[in-house]
Design an enzyme around this catalytic site. Structure first.
Site, PDB file in Angstrom:
ATOM      1  N   GLY A 133       3.633   6.462  63.960  1.00  0.00           N
ATOM      2  CA  GLY A 133       3.715   6.369  65.397  1.00  0.00           C
ATOM      3  C   GLY A 133       2.556   7.044  66.239  1.00  0.00           C
ATOM      4  O   GLY A 133       1.977   7.973  65.611  1.00  0.00           O
ATOM      5  N   ASP A 134       2.688   6.692  67.381  1.00  0.00           N
ATOM      6  CA  ASP A 134       1.657   7.542  68.336  1.00  0.00           C
ATOM      7  C   ASP A 134      -0.021   7.437  67.865  1.00  0.00           C
ATOM      8  O   ASP A 134      -0.418   8.306  68.183  1.00  0.00           O
ATOM      9  CB  ASP A 134       2.088   8.969  68.378  1.00  0.00           C
ATOM     10  CG  ASP A 134       3.499   9.000  68.947  1.00  0.00           C
ATOM     11  OD1 ASP A 134       3.640   8.295  69.657  1.00  0.00           O
ATOM     12  OD2 ASP A 134       4.019  10.114  68.614  1.00  0.00           O
ATOM     13  N   GLY A 169      -2.054   5.488  68.973  1.00  0.00           N
ATOM     14  CA  GLY A 169      -2.852   4.894  70.234  1.00  0.00           C
ATOM     15  C   GLY A 169      -2.732   3.527  70.579  1.00  0.00           C
ATOM     16  O   GLY A 169      -3.739   2.762  70.934  1.00  0.00           O
ATOM     17  N   LYS A 170      -1.634   2.991  69.795  1.00  0.00           N
ATOM     18  CA  LYS A 170      -1.370   1.638  70.233  1.00  0.00           C
ATOM     19  C   LYS A 170      -1.399   1.089  71.473  1.00  0.00           C
ATOM     20  O   LYS A 170      -2.045  -0.071  72.048  1.00  0.00           O
ATOM     21  CB  LYS A 170      -0.043   0.982  69.743  1.00  0.00           C
ATOM     22  CG  LYS A 170       0.218   1.503  68.188  1.00  0.00           C
ATOM     23  CD  LYS A 170       1.632   1.103  67.636  1.00  0.00           C
ATOM     24  CE  LYS A 170       2.693   2.026  68.276  1.00  0.00           C
ATOM     25  NZ  LYS A 170       2.637   3.512  67.929  1.00  0.00           N
ATOM     26  N   GLY A 222       6.271   5.231  73.466  1.00  0.00           N
ATOM     27  CA  GLY A 222       5.827   5.970  74.495  1.00  0.00           C
ATOM     28  C   GLY A 222       4.372   5.448  74.273  1.00  0.00           C
ATOM     29  O   GLY A 222       3.665   6.055  73.544  1.00  0.00           O
ATOM     30  N   HIS A 223       3.961   4.479  75.067  1.00  0.00           N
ATOM     31  CA  HIS A 223       2.419   4.174  74.973  1.00  0.00           C
ATOM     32  C   HIS A 223       1.740   4.702  76.108  1.00  0.00           C
ATOM     33  O   HIS A 223       1.964   3.983  77.181  1.00  0.00           O
ATOM     34  CB  HIS A 223       2.537   2.475  74.683  1.00  0.00           C
ATOM     35  CG  HIS A 223       3.431   2.216  73.485  1.00  0.00           C
ATOM     36  ND1 HIS A 223       3.490   1.099  73.073  1.00  0.00           N
ATOM     37  CD2 HIS A 223       4.033   2.903  72.633  1.00  0.00           C
ATOM     38  CE1 HIS A 223       4.230   0.981  72.011  1.00  0.00           C
ATOM     39  NE2 HIS A 223       4.338   1.821  71.672  1.00  0.00           N
ATOM     40  N   THR A 269      14.635  10.257  68.954  1.00  0.00           N
ATOM     41  CA  THR A 269      14.471  10.512  70.435  1.00  0.00           C
ATOM     42  C   THR A 269      15.572  10.591  71.474  1.00  0.00           C
ATOM     43  O   THR A 269      15.630  10.944  72.607  1.00  0.00           O
ATOM     44  CB  THR A 269      13.438   9.266  70.989  1.00  0.00           C
ATOM     45  OG1 THR A 269      14.177   8.295  70.738  1.00  0.00           O
ATOM     46  CG2 THR A 269      11.972   9.074  70.232  1.00  0.00           C
ATOM     47  N   GLN A 296       6.444   2.471  67.141  1.00  0.00           N
ATOM     48  CA  GLN A 296       6.400   3.049  66.111  1.00  0.00           C
ATOM     49  C   GLN A 296       5.278   2.817  65.095  1.00  0.00           C
ATOM     50  O   GLN A 296       4.211   2.405  65.567  1.00  0.00           O
ATOM     51  CB  GLN A 296       8.015   2.893  65.478  1.00  0.00           C
ATOM     52  CG  GLN A 296       9.102   3.518  66.363  1.00  0.00           C
ATOM     53  CD  GLN A 296       9.446   2.677  67.606  1.00  0.00           C
ATOM     54  OE1 GLN A 296       9.868   1.373  67.055  1.00  0.00           O
ATOM     55  NE2 GLN A 296       9.462   3.175  68.801  1.00  0.00           N
ATOM     56  N   THR A 339       9.207  12.509  74.328  1.00  0.00           N
ATOM     57  CA  THR A 339       9.879  13.710  74.306  1.00  0.00           C
ATOM     58  C   THR A 339       9.313  14.830  74.680  1.00  0.00           C
ATOM     59  O   THR A 339       9.685  16.002  74.723  1.00  0.00           O
ATOM     60  CB  THR A 339      10.660  13.694  73.067  1.00  0.00           C
ATOM     61  OG1 THR A 339       9.858  14.085  71.842  1.00  0.00           O
ATOM     62  CG2 THR A 339      11.633  12.517  72.728  1.00  0.00           C
TER      63      THR A 339
END
Ligand code: GDP
Ligand code: IMO
Ligand code: MG
Length: 423
Positions: free
Chosen positions: A11-12, A14-15, A39-40, A130, A223, A300
């Protein structure tokens, strides 16, 4: 025709930025799984204001593009309403450009309570959820108890809600969970009134009608592949299929409609929450990656664990997803490093392997590394491949030689224009 952008790591990756970069080429942007655990991050408006989207697709800022929340998503109406207010500040009216499948499952306040109670009960073995209610909401889907967006339009919705709440209460009593959630419920009922004013559609016809008319759909993953419920580092995973196969059942499109699978990976690795992470660096190098990469969770705020790029995990993700193009993000974060490493294989019980083992336990896996000289030049202003430092080109060449997909873009900053196309 459907293209997919999804994360290949934990995840994370940079999608959000990459979806935003490509969005104007598409007619529909659709989320197919996950929920407000995502969280994008996007930078929007004339002042490039930072905005983190959790529930709505990252195409909402593009005029001429419509956005769909697919049936595979779990939807928290409270988060959605909050997000609607946030995007309204930029002149985006979700009543015009957001469509929601009636088959999308709802996250109710007791799902959040159950998530919290279950994590607490796990003690040292907690997943690091989360706490957005994702696991319990998907459990109610597969357990055939869930409430769906389409149910909101039925007269007996409140009765069905109370029935489900009573079921949840018994579980919460077992956990001795006795926090007062009446404020959450109040917010929830307010938010569903708002949700009812949005475009609730039959998602599978909505999308297939558009595909049949020749429109282009971009499916936006949340994700990452290593958090997939089937193929990730179970049980330290999320509760949905994050891989490209999830697009079919999360939107109702047939596999042969999928064309490009654009996989996003950082130039290193991060993970937020607990669970195996073979290339994790628990030293000052990891700390440096976290600091320069600003690696703190977009949902978060938790510090992300950091480590070197892992080609065993990345090739596994390329295989599972059928990745056709790779996007490497945050390459600029490596600018300041004298030396870089890439994990090329694992040693498991003394035996070298290039496969992900069933138990991906950190203490069983000894990552094998190849080291590279860093480029030690600032790269975030570069826009053309020919201007990239040679050391970065060697780093990317090595990745290309060891994966079944080729690097097509290098992202070198959070801004929409900070990207270099690789021929
Ligand atoms: P997502 O969940 O995959 O959309 O990723 P997140 O938004 O959670 O985290 C990615 C973070 O990295 C965000 O803060 C982005 O603004 C930032 N980011 C994305 N691409 C780049 C890049 O190429 N370089 C740098 N320095 N930051 C980036
Ligand atoms: P995006 O879309 C990073 C992680 C959590 C936890 C595990 C299970 O922004 O890449 P859950 O809330 O699903 O029960 O948590 O999965 N996780 C993510 N990590 N990015 C995400 O989404 C994540 N969504 C869930 O930290 O370890
Ligand atoms: Mg994120």
């Amino acid at each position: 025709m459907v293209d997919v952008i999804l994360g290949l790591q934990w995840g994370d990756e940079g999608k959000g930025k990459i979806v935003d970069y490509f969005a104007s080429d598409y007619d529909v942007i659709a989320r197919f799984q996950g929920g407000p655990n995502a969280g994008h991050t996007l930078y929007v408006g004339p002042e490039n204001k930072k905005l983190v989207l959790h529930q709505i697709p990252s195409g909402v800022f593009h005029q001429g593009t419509v956005n769909l929340i697919g049936n595979g998503v779990v939807l928290d109406p409270v988060t959605l309403k909050r997000e609607a207010d946030a995007v309204a500040a930029f002149g985006v009216d979700l009543k015009k450009n957001l469509f929601i499948s009636e088959r999308t499952n709802l996250i109710v306040p007791t799902h959040r309570a159950l998530d919290k109670a279950a994590e607490l009960a796990k003690g040292n073995e907690k997943i690091g959820s989360t706490l957005k209610g994702i696991g319990p909401a998907y459990m109610d889907k597969t357990g055939r108890n869930a409430l769906r967006v389409g149910d909101l339009l039925q007269k007996n919705f409140t009765t069905s809600y109370i029935k489900l709440r009573l079921k949840h209460q018994k579980l919460l009593d077992n956990y001795n969970f006795n926090e007062d959630i009446s404020a959450w419920e109040e917010e929830f009922f307010e938010a569903i009134e708002f949700l009812k004013t949005l475009n609730i559609v039959n998602g599978e016809y909505f999308i297939n009608d558009r595909i049949n008319k020749g429109q282009k759909v971009l499916a936006e993953g949340a994700q990452g592949s290593m958090l997939d419920i089937d193929f990730g580092t179970f049980p330290f995973v999320t509760s949905s299929n994050t891989i490209s196969a999830g697009v079919c059942n999360g939107l109702g499109v047939a596999p042969q409609k999928i064309r490009e699978v654009i996989g996003v990976s950082k130039a290193y690795c991060t993970r937020v929450g607990a669970g195996p992470f073979p290339t994790e660096l628990e030293d000052e190098v990891g700390e440096k990656l976290r600091k320069i990469g600003n690696e703190f969770g977009a949902t978060t705020g938790r510090p992300r664990r950091c480590g070197w790029m892992d080609l065993v995990a990345l090739q596994y993700a390329c295989m599972l997803n059928g990745v056709t193009q790779l996007v490497i993000t945050k390459a600029d974060v490596l600018d300041a490093f004298e030396e870089l490493s890439i994990c090329t294989s694992y040693k498991v019980n003394g035996k070298e392997t290039s496969e992900i083992p069933f138990q991906m336990n950190n203490s069983l896996i000894e990552p094998q590394y190849k080291s590279f000289a860093g480029w030690q030049l600032e790269t975030s202003q570069i826009r053309e491949e020919k201007n990239l430092p040679d050391a970065m080109k060697s780093y990317i060449d090595f990745i290309n030689k060891n994966l079944t997909a080729k690097v097509r873009y290098i992202s070198n900053g959070p801004g929409r224009d900070q990207i270099v196309k690789i021929q």
